[in-house]
Design an enzyme around this catalytic site. Structure first.
Site, PDB file in Angstrom:
ATOM      1  N   LYS A  98       2.557   2.842   0.657  1.00  0.00           N
ATOM      2  CA  LYS A  98       2.922   2.289   1.963  1.00  0.00           C
ATOM      3  C   LYS A  98       3.813   1.054   1.860  1.00  0.00           C
ATOM      4  O   LYS A  98       4.379   0.613   2.864  1.00  0.00           O
ATOM      5  CB  LYS A  98       1.666   1.980   2.760  1.00  0.00           C
ATOM      6  CG  LYS A  98       0.872   3.224   3.127  1.00  0.00           C
ATOM      7  CD  LYS A  98       1.634   4.114   4.095  1.00  0.00           C
ATOM      8  CE  LYS A  98       0.781   5.291   4.542  1.00  0.00           C
ATOM      9  NZ  LYS A  98       1.398   6.050   5.600  1.00  0.00           N
TER      10      LYS A  98
ATOM     11  N   SER B 117      -7.403   9.877  -1.770  1.00  0.00           N
ATOM     12  CA  SER B 117      -6.345  10.837  -1.411  1.00  0.00           C
ATOM     13  C   SER B 117      -5.577  11.289  -2.650  1.00  0.00           C
ATOM     14  O   SER B 117      -5.085  12.424  -2.702  1.00  0.00           O
ATOM     15  CB  SER B 117      -5.393  10.247  -0.372  1.00  0.00           C
ATOM     16  OG  SER B 117      -4.640   9.194  -0.916  1.00  0.00           O
TER      17      SER B 117
HETATM   18  C1  LIG Z   1      -4.526   6.372   0.777  1.00  0.00           C
HETATM   19  C2  LIG Z   1      -3.515   7.164   1.536  1.00  0.00           C
HETATM   20  N1  LIG Z   1      -3.176   8.363   1.071  1.00  0.00           N
HETATM   21  C3  LIG Z   1      -2.285   9.140   1.729  1.00  0.00           C
HETATM   22  C4  LIG Z   1      -1.697   8.737   2.903  1.00  0.00           C
HETATM   23  C5  LIG Z   1      -0.743   9.670   3.587  1.00  0.00           C
HETATM   24  O1  LIG Z   1       0.586   9.259   3.550  1.00  0.00           O
HETATM   25  P1  LIG Z   1       1.566   9.538   4.766  1.00  0.00           P
HETATM   26  O2  LIG Z   1       1.132   8.630   5.877  1.00  0.00           O
HETATM   27  O3  LIG Z   1       2.927   9.206   4.272  1.00  0.00           O
HETATM   28  O4  LIG Z   1       1.436  10.964   5.173  1.00  0.00           O
HETATM   29  C6  LIG Z   1      -2.047   7.497   3.411  1.00  0.00           C
HETATM   30  C7  LIG Z   1      -1.511   7.059   4.698  1.00  0.00           C
HETATM   31  O5  LIG Z   1      -2.050   6.211   5.365  1.00  0.00           O
HETATM   32  C8  LIG Z   1      -2.961   6.690   2.720  1.00  0.00           C
HETATM   33  O6  LIG Z   1      -3.319   5.473   3.161  1.00  0.00           O
END
Ligand SMILES: Cc1ncc(COP(=O)(O)O)c(C=O)c1O
Length: 331
Positions: free
Chosen positions: A52, A292
């Site tokens: 991010k 994630s």
């Molecule tokens: C830990 C984590 N993984 C994955 C994502 C997903 O990314 P994106 O928002 O670009 O789809 C986020 C988004 O907030 C996140 O905080």
């Protein structure tokens, strides 16, 4: 003595965003007898430790260029954590005030880190309209954003709401940086991209770039399985932080930054499977990643096991660090 000018000494953390390395998790591949390569893009090596940071920098610069962000403006954002952390670090270095609205129940490290950078954190529970909308819609974030605009952002002067769910600078920065980095670092030899989907910015921008270079690149989105989504009846289910379900939920609930045309396949992952993969790679390859990332690795593992993917190269986005989850039962 006059100092030698070198561009290796940076003057702002915004210069440290991106150019994250690729790491093939070779020991994990061996342990799981995989015949395809799984390569992680280590986004936790960004200056505030998540993917991010890219959109934090991009959204701030876009708002500055548009003239809506000046000294004295307060930046507002709604986030489950990482965007708030990235923005807090960038806002500190640029001298802006930031107020982050966060859903109750995200890991306490996130709140602490945002405050450490000098930003303000407001729990959703302080804004009854947001909690009410979440309850009435059973977690519809698009609806929450619309209520946030009316009940918070539009009521205040001298604020700018960046809105990562709809801000085009979000997928755009992944098109301009994450995608080209993967293309260059693999010398154009990438068969599959795997990314978990929250706002959709990462997969939409990175996927679109890779497909523009080679339309045959398979883009696979990762979303939580039904058993891993908290509901009114089961509020205590542990979710995959930052990741949302976007299939079978009704088009009006899908964030504008999810570009379904770019996504070829969706793999559902349960939180327990994400935990297992994150725990496994910490022990096998020495990389400590968040939930994630675990979900993305688990999905990549399923792809690597398919006979048609023998010998293929799977690049997997690993969004954040496991250090952000020490207060949870991940490790
Ligand atoms: C830990 C984590 N993984 C994955 C994502 C997903 O990314 P994106 O928002 O670009 O789809 C986020 C988004 O907030 C996140 O905080």
């Amino acid at each position: 003595m006059s100092k030698v000018v070198t561009n290796q000494i940076k003057k702002s953390i915004s210069e440290l965003v991106g150019r994250t390395p690729l790491l093939e998790i070779v020991n994990y591949e061996k342990e799981n007898q995989l015949d395809a390569e799984i390569i992680g893009k280590l986004e936790y090596l960004n200056p505030a430790n998540s993917v991010k940071d890219r959109i934090a920098k991009a959204m701030l610069e876009e708002a500055e260029n548009r003239g809506v962000l000046k000294k004295g403006t307060t930046i507002l954002e709604t986030t489950s954590g990482n965007t708030g952390i990235g923005l807090a670090a960038m806002a500190a270095s640029k001298g802006y005030k930031l107020r982050v609205y966060m859903q109750d129940g995200v890991s306490e490290e996130r709140t602490k880190v945002i405050k450490a950078y000098g930003a303000e954190v407001i729990p959703f529970s302080n804004v009854p309209e947001l909690v009410q909308t979440l309850e009435e819609t059973d977690g519809d974030f698009v609806a929450v954003i619309n209520v946030f605009k009316k009940s918070v952002a539009e009521k205040e002067e001298n604020v700018v709401f960046l809105n990562q769910l709809e801000n085009e600078a979000n997928p755009q920065i992944h098109f301009e940086t994450t995608g080209p980095e993967i293309w260059e670092d693999t010398a154009g030899q990438v068969d599959i991209l795997v990314a978990a989907v929250g706002t959709g910015g990462t997969i939409s921008g990175t996927g679109a770039y890779l497909k523009s270079k080679n339309p045959n690149v398979l883009v696979v989105g990762v979303e939580p399985g039904m058993a891993s989504i908290a509901t009114l009846e089961n509020p205590d289910i542990t979710e995959i932080t930052g990741v949302h379900r976007f299939s079978d939920i009704g088009d009006e609930r899908v964030p504008a930054n999810v570009n379904s045309n770019v996504i070829d396949e969706i793999i559902e992952v349960e939180t327990s499977e994400a935990y297992n993969a994150a725990r496994a790679v910490a022990k096998s390859d020495g990389i400590l990643v968040g939930i994630s990332s675990g979900a993305a690795i688990w999905a990549a593992t399923q792809l690597a096991k398919r006979p048609e993917n023998r010998g293929k190269r799977i690049v997997t986005i690993l969004p954040d660090t496991g250090l952000r989850y020490l207060s949870t039962d991940l490790f």
